[in-house]
Write a protein that holds these residues in place. Structure first.
Motif, PDB file in Angstrom:
ATOM      1  N   ALA A  60       8.668  -3.176  -8.789  1.00 53.61           N
ATOM      2  CA  ALA A  60       8.185  -2.079  -7.948  1.00 53.61           C
ATOM      3  C   ALA A  60       7.093  -1.289  -8.645  1.00 53.61           C
ATOM      4  O   ALA A  60       6.217  -0.718  -8.006  1.00 53.61           O
ATOM      5  CB  ALA A  60       9.345  -1.159  -7.567  1.00 53.61           C
ATOM      6  N   ASN A 163      -2.574 -13.706   7.650  1.00 55.50           N
ATOM      7  CA  ASN A 163      -1.375 -14.007   6.856  1.00 55.50           C
ATOM      8  C   ASN A 163      -1.728 -15.117   5.874  1.00 55.50           C
ATOM      9  O   ASN A 163      -2.363 -16.095   6.248  1.00 55.50           O
ATOM     10  CB  ASN A 163      -0.237 -14.472   7.760  1.00 55.50           C
ATOM     11  CG  ASN A 163       0.282 -13.355   8.626  1.00 55.50           C
ATOM     12  OD1 ASN A 163       0.515 -12.255   8.147  1.00 55.50           O
ATOM     13  ND2 ASN A 163       0.438 -13.613   9.903  1.00 55.50           N
ATOM     14  N   GLN A 249       2.531  -9.619  -2.363  1.00 56.08           N
ATOM     15  CA  GLN A 249       3.884  -9.146  -2.043  1.00 56.08           C
ATOM     16  C   GLN A 249       4.194  -9.251  -0.561  1.00 56.08           C
ATOM     17  O   GLN A 249       5.278  -9.654  -0.157  1.00 56.08           O
ATOM     18  CB  GLN A 249       4.034  -7.675  -2.446  1.00 56.08           C
ATOM     19  CG  GLN A 249       4.241  -7.443  -3.912  1.00 56.08           C
ATOM     20  CD  GLN A 249       4.459  -5.986  -4.208  1.00 56.08           C
ATOM     21  OE1 GLN A 249       3.946  -5.108  -3.526  1.00 56.08           O
ATOM     22  NE2 GLN A 249       5.242  -5.715  -5.242  1.00 56.08           N
ATOM     23  N   LEU A 250       3.231  -8.844   0.282  1.00 53.78           N
ATOM     24  CA  LEU A 250       3.513  -8.742   1.716  1.00 53.78           C
ATOM     25  C   LEU A 250       3.205 -10.034   2.458  1.00 53.78           C
ATOM     26  O   LEU A 250       3.558 -10.182   3.617  1.00 53.78           O
ATOM     27  CB  LEU A 250       2.707  -7.599   2.341  1.00 53.78           C
ATOM     28  CG  LEU A 250       3.029  -6.210   1.806  1.00 53.78           C
ATOM     29  CD1 LEU A 250       2.144  -5.166   2.463  1.00 53.78           C
ATOM     30  CD2 LEU A 250       4.487  -5.864   2.037  1.00 53.78           C
ATOM     31  N   LEU A 254      -3.388  -6.350   4.631  1.00 48.30           N
ATOM     32  CA  LEU A 254      -3.260  -5.171   5.482  1.00 48.30           C
ATOM     33  C   LEU A 254      -4.385  -4.193   5.191  1.00 48.30           C
ATOM     34  O   LEU A 254      -4.706  -3.954   4.015  1.00 48.30           O
ATOM     35  CB  LEU A 254      -1.938  -4.462   5.197  1.00 48.30           C
ATOM     36  CG  LEU A 254      -0.757  -4.759   6.112  1.00 48.30           C
ATOM     37  CD1 LEU A 254      -0.320  -6.197   5.942  1.00 48.30           C
ATOM     38  CD2 LEU A 254       0.389  -3.832   5.791  1.00 48.30           C
ATOM     39  N   PRO A 307      18.529  10.061   2.523  1.00 50.63           N
ATOM     40  CA  PRO A 307      17.067  10.008   2.642  1.00 50.63           C
ATOM     41  C   PRO A 307      16.465  11.349   3.044  1.00 50.63           C
ATOM     42  O   PRO A 307      15.323  11.645   2.723  1.00 50.63           O
ATOM     43  CB  PRO A 307      16.831   8.942   3.713  1.00 50.63           C
ATOM     44  CG  PRO A 307      18.142   8.702   4.351  1.00 50.63           C
ATOM     45  CD  PRO A 307      19.190   9.069   3.359  1.00 50.63           C
TER      46      PRO A 307
ATOM     47  N   GLN B 182      14.907   3.578   8.207  1.00 51.17           N
ATOM     48  CA  GLN B 182      14.457   4.563   9.176  1.00 51.17           C
ATOM     49  C   GLN B 182      12.945   4.764   9.110  1.00 51.17           C
ATOM     50  O   GLN B 182      12.312   4.495   8.096  1.00 51.17           O
ATOM     51  CB  GLN B 182      15.135   5.900   8.888  1.00 51.17           C
ATOM     52  CG  GLN B 182      16.621   5.888   9.108  1.00 51.17           C
ATOM     53  CD  GLN B 182      17.096   7.230   9.610  1.00 51.17           C
ATOM     54  OE1 GLN B 182      16.577   7.741  10.591  1.00 51.17           O
ATOM     55  NE2 GLN B 182      18.074   7.791   8.949  1.00 51.17           N
ATOM     56  N   THR B 214      14.797   5.746   4.338  1.00 52.17           N
ATOM     57  CA  THR B 214      13.561   5.752   5.103  1.00 52.17           C
ATOM     58  C   THR B 214      12.508   4.904   4.390  1.00 52.17           C
ATOM     59  O   THR B 214      12.454   4.879   3.164  1.00 52.17           O
ATOM     60  CB  THR B 214      13.017   7.167   5.338  1.00 52.17           C
ATOM     61  OG1 THR B 214      11.758   7.055   6.000  1.00 52.17           O
ATOM     62  CG2 THR B 214      12.834   7.906   4.031  1.00 52.17           C
ATOM     63  N   ARG B 219       5.209  -1.178   5.980  1.00 54.50           N
ATOM     64  CA  ARG B 219       5.602  -2.511   5.545  1.00 54.50           C
ATOM     65  C   ARG B 219       5.814  -2.553   4.035  1.00 54.50           C
ATOM     66  O   ARG B 219       6.804  -3.087   3.543  1.00 54.50           O
ATOM     67  CB  ARG B 219       4.484  -3.479   5.949  1.00 54.50           C
ATOM     68  CG  ARG B 219       4.820  -4.930   5.832  1.00 54.50           C
ATOM     69  CD  ARG B 219       3.895  -5.688   6.778  1.00 54.50           C
ATOM     70  NE  ARG B 219       3.867  -7.100   6.475  1.00 54.50           N
ATOM     71  CZ  ARG B 219       3.288  -8.007   7.266  1.00 54.50           C
ATOM     72  NH1 ARG B 219       2.713  -7.628   8.383  1.00 54.50           N
ATOM     73  NH2 ARG B 219       3.276  -9.266   6.949  1.00 54.50           N
ATOM     74  N   ALA B 220       4.887  -1.941   3.284  1.00 48.94           N
ATOM     75  CA  ALA B 220       4.977  -1.984   1.825  1.00 48.94           C
ATOM     76  C   ALA B 220       6.190  -1.201   1.322  1.00 48.94           C
ATOM     77  O   ALA B 220       6.908  -1.648   0.426  1.00 48.94           O
ATOM     78  CB  ALA B 220       3.700  -1.426   1.211  1.00 48.94           C
ATOM     79  N   LEU B 223       9.399  -3.068   1.875  1.00 46.71           N
ATOM     80  CA  LEU B 223       9.597  -4.138   0.890  1.00 46.71           C
ATOM     81  C   LEU B 223      10.349  -3.604  -0.328  1.00 46.71           C
ATOM     82  O   LEU B 223      11.358  -4.163  -0.758  1.00 46.71           O
ATOM     83  CB  LEU B 223       8.236  -4.715   0.485  1.00 46.71           C
ATOM     84  CG  LEU B 223       8.222  -5.678  -0.692  1.00 46.71           C
ATOM     85  CD1 LEU B 223       8.812  -7.007  -0.296  1.00 46.71           C
ATOM     86  CD2 LEU B 223       6.807  -5.873  -1.200  1.00 46.71           C
ATOM     87  N   GLU B 224       9.860  -2.481  -0.892  1.00 46.72           N
ATOM     88  CA  GLU B 224      10.480  -1.927  -2.100  1.00 46.72           C
ATOM     89  C   GLU B 224      11.897  -1.442  -1.812  1.00 46.72           C
ATOM     90  O   GLU B 224      12.832  -1.719  -2.561  1.00 46.72           O
ATOM     91  CB  GLU B 224       9.632  -0.765  -2.648  1.00 46.72           C
ATOM     92  CG  GLU B 224       8.222  -1.147  -3.072  1.00 46.72           C
ATOM     93  CD  GLU B 224       8.185  -2.258  -4.105  1.00 46.72           C
ATOM     94  OE1 GLU B 224       9.224  -2.513  -4.756  1.00 46.72           O
ATOM     95  OE2 GLU B 224       7.131  -2.896  -4.263  1.00 46.72           O
ATOM     96  N   GLY B 250       8.365  -6.151   6.321  1.00 42.22           N
ATOM     97  CA  GLY B 250       8.485  -5.865   4.896  1.00 42.22           C
ATOM     98  C   GLY B 250       9.833  -6.324   4.370  1.00 42.22           C
ATOM     99  O   GLY B 250       9.932  -6.912   3.287  1.00 42.22           O
ATOM    100  N   GLU B 253       9.955 -10.036   3.832  1.00 40.32           N
ATOM    101  CA  GLU B 253       9.325 -10.438   2.567  1.00 40.32           C
ATOM    102  C   GLU B 253      10.297 -10.232   1.405  1.00 40.32           C
ATOM    103  O   GLU B 253      10.405 -11.079   0.514  1.00 40.32           O
ATOM    104  CB  GLU B 253       8.057  -9.617   2.316  1.00 40.32           C
ATOM    105  CG  GLU B 253       6.867 -10.024   3.154  1.00 40.32           C
ATOM    106  CD  GLU B 253       6.393 -11.440   2.859  1.00 40.32           C
ATOM    107  OE1 GLU B 253       6.490 -11.879   1.699  1.00 40.32           O
ATOM    108  OE2 GLU B 253       5.940 -12.110   3.800  1.00 40.32           O
ATOM    109  N   ASP B 273       3.055 -10.467  14.587  1.00 35.72           N
ATOM    110  CA  ASP B 273       3.717 -11.119  13.456  1.00 35.72           C
ATOM    111  C   ASP B 273       5.229 -11.187  13.653  1.00 35.72           C
ATOM    112  O   ASP B 273       5.881 -12.145  13.226  1.00 35.72           O
ATOM    113  CB  ASP B 273       3.415 -10.383  12.148  1.00 35.72           C
ATOM    114  CG  ASP B 273       2.021 -10.706  11.634  1.00 35.72           C
ATOM    115  OD1 ASP B 273       1.375 -11.589  12.231  1.00 35.72           O
ATOM    116  OD2 ASP B 273       1.588 -10.078  10.654  1.00 35.72           O
TER     117      ASP B 273
END
Lengths: 337, 361
Positions: A60, A163, A249-250, A254, A307, B182, B214, B219-220, B223-224, B250, B253, B273
């Motif tokens: 990360a 992609n 990564q994705l 983008l 969150p 979220q 959240t 998308r990024a 992923l994390e 994300g 992936e 996608d």
């Protein structure tokens, strides 16, 4: 550009030889904060102390570390750089269109990566040229270049998401060597390159000096402008590589690949002890900041903080960490306003 | 150049000010008789305008295409406007439109945010243009208080959140752990969609929500966050509920990087996608609001009123602000949505409200 008082110049001049001898006590604040945060999270959450989570944190941190390498040099010169989102977006779309993808028949592989990074370096160079030739403050030039980058990215995007199907680039995010993904190793390499440039080259030395006392440097006959342009160009190249990494990564290019990275990277650099007024800190400081910020994000999820609370809690810890880091400097009256 | 730039700026400034003032006066004149104009338009005189944020977004581009399809159906063309998510630019475009000939002007608008809707509505009301808005409106702004603001269309986020929640529960066989991603927490969409998930969880007691985090609709970030959640909960994770498709992609992936193929993923929005992923079988379900229909329907309502086929007074209060139907897309029906088309029957004046799922409460 920073207006530096004679007092600052004096301090920097007296500090430079000391820095060569090793890490001084007042630079250890962020590292101590990092250790404390890691220990606290490890105590609170069994999930945090697992090996796979360590890998996770490193993965990360990879992209942010590369962006922060770039921004650190700009901060060291006393300028600011907000161009990361645009430059990363442009390089992300460019690389996605140049390697094997679903939009065209190009399959340049590593050459595509190189072209994308060169494009990013050119955009960075543009910021630097506007700064020194047109005398526009870096704050404005980099915002402008960010917009240019986003424009270039949107043009190339043309409504259909590229992609990637390139095995090499997708492998960067998935394949592991010695337990760490290739992206993490790329980040480690970037940090080493950045640190070497900072420590062993004239560019790195002058970057410090420009931030510390530009007038003194200019008066002693150094032509400052080319070095500033070089700093911005190098920062652009780092952002470009980061954009490529996000694409890896994705699995897709983008336009928003770099969204938010400008402020995250500046935050990480400042948390690590690189001053916004320039002349202090460095790549290794910033890397500690990156780890601190990443560990915080990861740890709060692992510990199970709601969150709704995370944003606030994270902010408080960052402010506390910065405060801890700068207290020794405040005594020497070096903290920027 | 240096010598002329200041006078030039002054001239431009004065011109802008003059334009703004002219705009005001024309609006004032227009407001004298907006109701007389209603229903009096020759179909050929109607001007159709569709306004969305961005043509680089596939959903909004499809929206404008749907508007074009309707316009073609009635022998007109649609003016396509985009404002790049910039509220100020949206208002400028609207005031330019309203400064022109507004008697037979029909606007189908996607306001940038809730607070952008009132000035658009006030402007259309004063100028006598026919307005349909979608998605964003302040809760306390009542469409029935206006004559020219014909209708406001939006989607029930609670329903869509529940739909994909149920689809996810079914995909994991009715029991097991799931995690939720979220959206931006202070948006209505994120709150409603998550409330829908909670309803679905209440209906599927064997499905356990292990964690909710959240990822800000990104998308990024998804992923994390997903990687972190996968290390935290490991094999307990059987499904991932995402409040939009970008986050679902994300998460996909992250699953791929972790070598997990046993986790079901659902999202909302039906971006291309995501549809591809559903076709491939890597994603389970998404929900579509049918962008092309949205682009056509707003113009259709305005056109019907402008040409007199439908009177504002005859539109039921329930149809002035309403939830439109949305569609759950799974591998069974994904083929119908990969190349969406509008059908002429959807835009008949007698049936423009046929997709209503009830008034916005």
């Amino acid at each position: 550009m920073t207006v530096t008082s004679p007092a600052d110049a004096e301090v920097v001049a007296s500090r430079r030889p000391r820095a060569r001898r090793g890490v001084s006590l007042r630079d250890t604040g962020p590292s101590i904060a990092l250790v404390v945060v890691v220990v606290v999270f490890a105590a609170l959450s069994p999930g945090f102390r697992t090996l796979s989570n360590v890998q996770n944190v490193m993965d990360a941190a990879a992209v942010l570390a590369v962006v922060t390498c770039g921004v650190t040099f700009v901060l060291m010169t006393g300028s600011i750089d907000l161009s990361a989102p645009g430059i990363m977006g442009a390089s992300a779309i460019a690389v996605a269109l140049l390697v094997a993808n679903n939009r065209n028949d190009l399959d340049l592989g590593l050459l595509g990566v190189v072209v994308a990074v060169l494009l990013a370096a050119a955009l960075g160079c543009l910021s630097g040229l506007a700064l020194v030739a047109l005398k526009v403050p870096s704050f404005m030039t980099t915002l402008g270049v960010s917009a240019v980058g986003l424009g270039v990215a949107t043009l190339m995007f043309a409504g259909v998401q590229p992609n990637i199907t390139d095995g090499m680039l997708e492998g960067w995010a998935v394949d592991r060597t010695l337990g760490l993904s290739h992206l993490t190793w790329i980040a480690v390499a970037c940090v080493l390159v950045g640190w070497s440039v900072q420590r062993w080259t004239r560019l790195g030395r002058y970057a410090y000096a420009i931030g510390g006392a530009e007038e003194v440097l200019a008066l002693s006959g150094v032509r400052v402008a080319p070095y500033k342009v070089a700093v911005f160009t190098m920062a652009g190249a780092f952002y470009g590589l980061a954009g490529v990494m996000v694409t890896s990564q994705l699995g897709a290019g983008l336009v928003q690949a770099g969204k938010g990275y400008d402020f995250s990277a500046i935050t990480a650099a400042v948390v690590g002890g690189t001053l916004l007024s320039g002349g202090r800190g460095g790549v290794l400081h910033s890397t500690v900041g990156v780890l601190l910020v990443t560990v915080l994000t990861n740890g709060l999820v692992q510990v199970g903080v709601s969150p709704y609370w995370q944003g606030g809690v994270q902010g408080l810890i960052v402010v506390a960490a910065v405060a801890a880091a700068v207290i020794p400097q405040r005594r020497r009256n070096q903290v920027t306003k | 150049m240096r010598f002329t730039s200041r006078p030039a700026a002054a001239v431009i400034g004065v011109t802008l000010a003059a334009t703004a003032l002219t705009g005001c006066t024309e609006e004032a004149v227009g407001s004298a008789g907006p109701t007389e104009a209603a229903g009096a338009c020759d179909p050929a005189d109607v001007t159709l305008v569709g306004q969305v944020r961005n043509e680089s977004n596939p959903y909004e581009a499809a929206w404008l295409d749907g508007g074009d399809a309707f316009a073609e159906q009635v022998g007109l063309t649609q003016e396509r406007l985009t404002y790049d998510g910039d509220s100020t630019r949206q208002q400028e475009q609207i005031s330019q439109l309203l400064a022109g000939d507004t008697d037979c002007l029909v606007m189908n608008v996607l306001p940038n945010g809730d607070s952008d809707t009132p000035p658009i509505v006030e402007g259309a009301e004063a100028a006598g243009a026919f307005l349909v808005t979608q998605w964003n409106k302040p809760a306390d702004l009542a469409v029935t208080d206006y004559d020219q603001w014909l209708s406001h269309i939006t989607y029930d986020g609670v329903a869509s959140g529940k739909q994909i929640g149920d689809a996810l529960a079914e995909a994991i066989g009715g029991s097991g752990g799931i995690v939720a991603l979220q959206g931006i927490l202070d948006t209505g969409a994120a709150k409603d969609r998550f409330a829908g998930l909670e309803e679905s969880l209440a209906a599927n007691p064997d499905v356990e929500l292990l964690d909710d985090q959240t990822a800000n609709f990104s998308r990024a970030e998804a992923l994390e966050v997903t990687k972190t959640l996968l290390t935290k909960h490991g094999d307990d994770v059987k499904g991932i509920w995402a409040a939009n498709d970008d986050m679902a992609l994300g998460a996909l992936e992250a699953l791929q990087q972790a070598g997990r193929t046993d986790v079901a993923v659902v999202g909302i929005d039906a971006v291309p996608d995501a549809l591809t992923a559903i076709e491939d079988g890597t994603m389970t379900a998404t929900v579509s609001s049918d962008g092309p229909w949205q682009g056509g329907i707003g113009l259709a309502i305005g056109y019907c009123v402008a040409t007199g086929e439908l009177a504002v007074e005859d539109i039921a209060d329930d149809d002035r602000a309403w939830f439109a139907e949305q569609f759950l897309i799974t591998s069974d029906n994904v083929a119908d949505f990969t190349s969406p088309e509008t059908s002429a029957a959807d835009f008949e004046c007698s049936g423009v409200f046929s997709r209503s799922q009830g008034p916005i409460s």
